[in-house]
Scaffold this motif. Structure first.
Motif, mmCIF file in Angstrom:
data_model
loop_
_atom_site.group_PDB
_atom_site.id
_atom_site.type_symbol
_atom_site.label_atom_id
_atom_site.label_comp_id
_atom_site.label_asym_id
_atom_site.label_seq_id
_atom_site.Cartn_x
_atom_site.Cartn_y
_atom_site.Cartn_z
ATOM 1 N N ALA A 75 0.833 -1.209 0.000
ATOM 2 C CA ALA A 75 0.000 0.000 0.000
ATOM 3 C C ALA A 75 0.861 1.250 0.000
ATOM 4 O O ALA A 75 0.537 2.244 -0.667
ATOM 5 N N ALA A 76 1.985 1.244 0.728
ATOM 6 C CA ALA A 76 2.868 2.412 0.780
ATOM 7 C C ALA A 76 3.504 2.670 -0.569
ATOM 8 O O ALA A 76 3.636 3.829 -1.002
ATOM 9 N N MET A 77 3.931 1.628 -1.269
ATOM 10 C CA MET A 77 4.534 1.810 -2.591
ATOM 11 C C MET A 77 3.507 2.255 -3.617
ATOM 12 O O MET A 77 3.826 3.002 -4.549
ATOM 13 N N ALA A 78 2.258 1.804 -3.487
ATOM 14 C CA ALA A 78 1.215 2.150 -4.459
ATOM 15 C C ALA A 78 0.525 3.466 -4.142
ATOM 16 O O ALA A 78 -0.306 3.926 -4.927
ATOM 17 N N VAL A 113 2.986 11.879 0.264
ATOM 18 C CA VAL A 113 2.977 12.701 1.475
ATOM 19 C C VAL A 113 1.876 12.246 2.434
ATOM 20 O O VAL A 113 2.087 12.171 3.650
ATOM 21 N N ALA A 114 0.691 11.922 1.922
ATOM 22 C CA ALA A 114 -0.409 11.509 2.795
ATOM 23 C C ALA A 114 -0.047 10.233 3.549
ATOM 24 O O ALA A 114 -0.357 10.082 4.738
ATOM 25 N N LEU A 115 0.598 9.313 2.884
ATOM 26 C CA LEU A 115 0.990 8.077 3.537
ATOM 27 C C LEU A 115 2.120 8.300 4.537
ATOM 28 O O LEU A 115 2.161 7.678 5.598
ATOM 29 N N VAL A 116 3.073 9.179 4.183
ATOM 30 C CA VAL A 116 4.155 9.490 5.122
ATOM 31 C C VAL A 116 3.574 10.095 6.396
ATOM 32 O O VAL A 116 3.976 9.751 7.517
ATOM 33 N N ARG A 117 2.593 10.990 6.234
ATOM 34 C CA ARG A 117 1.959 11.615 7.397
ATOM 35 C C ARG A 117 1.213 10.559 8.234
ATOM 36 O O ARG A 117 1.159 10.646 9.467
ATOM 37 N N LEU A 118 0.635 9.541 7.573
ATOM 38 C CA LEU A 118 -0.086 8.489 8.279
ATOM 39 C C LEU A 118 0.862 7.522 8.990
ATOM 40 O O LEU A 118 0.604 7.086 10.117
ATOM 41 N N LEU A 119 1.988 7.184 8.362
ATOM 42 C CA LEU A 119 2.879 6.155 8.886
ATOM 43 C C LEU A 119 3.884 6.683 9.904
ATOM 44 O O LEU A 119 4.339 5.933 10.772
ATOM 45 N N ALA A 120 4.259 7.958 9.793
ATOM 46 C CA ALA A 120 5.331 8.491 10.626
ATOM 47 C C ALA A 120 5.063 8.331 12.126
ATOM 48 O O ALA A 120 5.967 7.939 12.877
ATOM 49 N N GLU A 145 10.888 17.167 -0.528
ATOM 50 C CA GLU A 145 11.168 18.012 0.632
ATOM 51 C C GLU A 145 10.108 17.844 1.730
ATOM 52 O O GLU A 145 10.433 17.731 2.913
ATOM 53 N N GLU A 146 8.821 17.828 1.343
ATOM 54 C CA GLU A 146 7.761 17.738 2.347
ATOM 55 C C GLU A 146 7.808 16.393 3.063
ATOM 56 O O GLU A 146 7.644 16.313 4.294
ATOM 57 N N ALA A 147 8.047 15.308 2.308
ATOM 58 C CA ALA A 147 8.168 13.996 2.931
ATOM 59 C C ALA A 147 9.395 13.949 3.846
ATOM 60 O O ALA A 147 9.381 13.320 4.906
ATOM 61 N N TRP A 148 10.476 14.623 3.431
ATOM 62 C CA TRP A 148 11.692 14.670 4.251
ATOM 63 C C TRP A 148 11.419 15.346 5.595
ATOM 64 O O TRP A 148 11.854 14.889 6.647
ATOM 65 N N GLU A 149 10.645 16.430 5.564
ATOM 66 C CA GLU A 149 10.333 17.127 6.807
ATOM 67 C C GLU A 149 9.420 16.281 7.694
ATOM 68 O O GLU A 149 9.587 16.237 8.916
ATOM 69 N N LEU A 150 8.436 15.573 7.112
ATOM 70 C CA LEU A 150 7.539 14.747 7.903
ATOM 71 C C LEU A 150 8.263 13.559 8.538
ATOM 72 O O LEU A 150 7.841 13.046 9.577
#
Length: 420
Positions: A75-78, A113-120, A145-150
């Motif tokens: 799911a994260a890759m897709a 980004v949405a998944l990074v925010r969910l998984l972090a 950049e946004e994923a890096w910050e999250l």
């Protein structure tokens, strides 16, 4: 359960047929333990199907070969946020695949980004993969950049984070470098080894830990100086030129050119005379609409049954009608050499229609058509009826039927029936 039943259930999961999948699980609960079904639902971002499989006993921590990815990895890759929301948890978020990547690594690599925010919040931000990269570093290397910050930014990037020494690289160069580093890692090459990565516009040296130094190509060697050409060999002075001769005294050796005569074009024979097509309107039916021409609604090779149906529908079809080229049905049947259709039409036509030659451009009567097409059976039927004009009705070239038959050597067929 047979293999075909498992394949059928997997097809239901892929198609999103929730109720059908629920019925299959009620009949065979063991189908929920198929890891491929949960992975397929996660890949398709089908949150309701993922929840149904999870509640039916599916193992959310199960992995699939060869990369040993869990359903949350898929799911994260897709970028499947709906499916990931059902699967995420403290245990599933910390699962590692064959490259020791967590689902957060996969989401950061794809820039989701949405998944990074969910998984972090559920992940270990300091976890490293096979190459020692944290999720923040993966996001940084791929240019997100946004994923890096999250993922924690510089604080979670790790000791080898290239933030301070290397600017953000383009996605294409980062992907190329990561793939190359993965190949070098699999081959167990010493980390001290470096490799030159050359793109279209830049050339730089990469190691397993990042950029080492910019590669400067050596300056081109100066071109070799050619030796001076050797001096020309000594030679005798040229002989003196003869005294000039006046042009007027020179003989005229240029032959006089004669103009090439133009080719004489052969005289072309004049085109065959043609008559205008006479589109004679058909009479009206009882409903006030024009009757349809049989000639326009019957085509080769013709059918006696179809012709009989048209002849019986006299309020719809007109036997004497012409098609767009001025041919009647009798003209067509005579050319097709169909004596049966010819004789049937002779029964319903008057003499004027039998000798009709005013509609087409050739001025052909039906007997002209039969002679011109070599349709001998039609010629015999028309001559036998005794109603064809063989000596006075002329075509566009001024030929009677007897004249045309004489040209074709068929005059014996018409001599038994002189001109009427």
């Amino acid at each position: 359960m047979a293999a075909t039943s498992k394949e059928a259930f997997l097809a239901l999961v892929n198609s999103g047929s929730l109720e059908a999948a629920r019925a299959c699980l009620a009949a065979e609960p063991s189908l929920a333990t198929e890891a491929s079904a949960l992975h397929a639902a996660a890949s398709g971002n089908d949150g309701r199907m993922v929840r149904l499989l999870r509640d039916s006993g599916a193992d959310v921590c199960a992995t699939a070969a060869p990369a040993h990815n869990s359903a949350l990895h898929v799911a994260a890759m897709a970028g499947a946020a709906d499916a990931a929301a059902v699967l995420v948890g403290a245990e599933t978020a910390r699962l590692c695949n064959a490259w020791r990547e967590t689902p957060l690594h996969c989401a950061a690599a794809g820039g989701h980004v949405a998944l990074v925010r969910l998984l972090a919040p559920h992940s270990d931000l300091a976890a490293t993969d096979k190459w020692g990269r944290t999720p923040a570093r993966v996001a940084r290397e791929h240019g997100y950049e946004e994923a890096w910050e999250l993922c924690g930014g510089a604080a979670a990037a790790g000791p080898e984070d290239p933030e301070q020494s290397v600017p953000l690289r383009s996605n294409a160069l980062a992907a190329l470098t990561n793939e190359l580093l993965a190949v070098l890692g699999d081959r167990q090459i010493d980390s001290g080894k470096t490799v030159v990565v050359q793109t279209i516009f830049t050339t730089q040296t990469e190691s397993l830990s990042g950029t080492v130094a910019a590669f400067t190509p050596p300056p081109p060697a100066p071109p070799a100086t050619a030796p001076p050409p050797p001096p020309p060999p000594a030679s005798a002075p040229p002989p003196p030129l003869p005294p000039s001769t006046p042009i007027s005294s020179l003989p005229n050796k240029i032959p006089l050119l004669k103009p090439t005569p133009k080719p004489v074009k052969p005289q072309q024979s004049p085109p065959a005379p043609r008559k205008p097509i006479n589109h004679k309107p058909n009479p009206l039916s009882s409903l006030g609409t024009p009757l349809k021409s049989i000639a326009s609604h019957i085509e080769y090779p013709g059918s006696l049954q179809t012709l009989e149906q048209m002849l019986q529908a006299r309020d719809v079809y007109y036997p004497q009608g012409r098609d767009m080229f001025g041919w009647t049905a009798l003209h067509k049947f005579a050319s097709w050499n169909d004596a049966i259709l010819v004789e049937r039409m002779l029964e319903v036509l008057d003499d004027a229609s039998v000798n009709d030659g005013d509609g087409n451009q050739d001025g052909f009567t039906p007997l002209h058509c039969a002679l011109d097409a070599g349709a001998l059976e039609s010629v015999k039927s028309l001559v036998k009826s005794g109603r064809c004009d063989t000596g006075s009705q002329k075509d566009a070239k001024g030929r009677t039927c007897l004249d045309l038959a004489t040209e074709l050597g068929l005059q014996q067929l018409l001599l038994a029936n002189p001109s009427v």
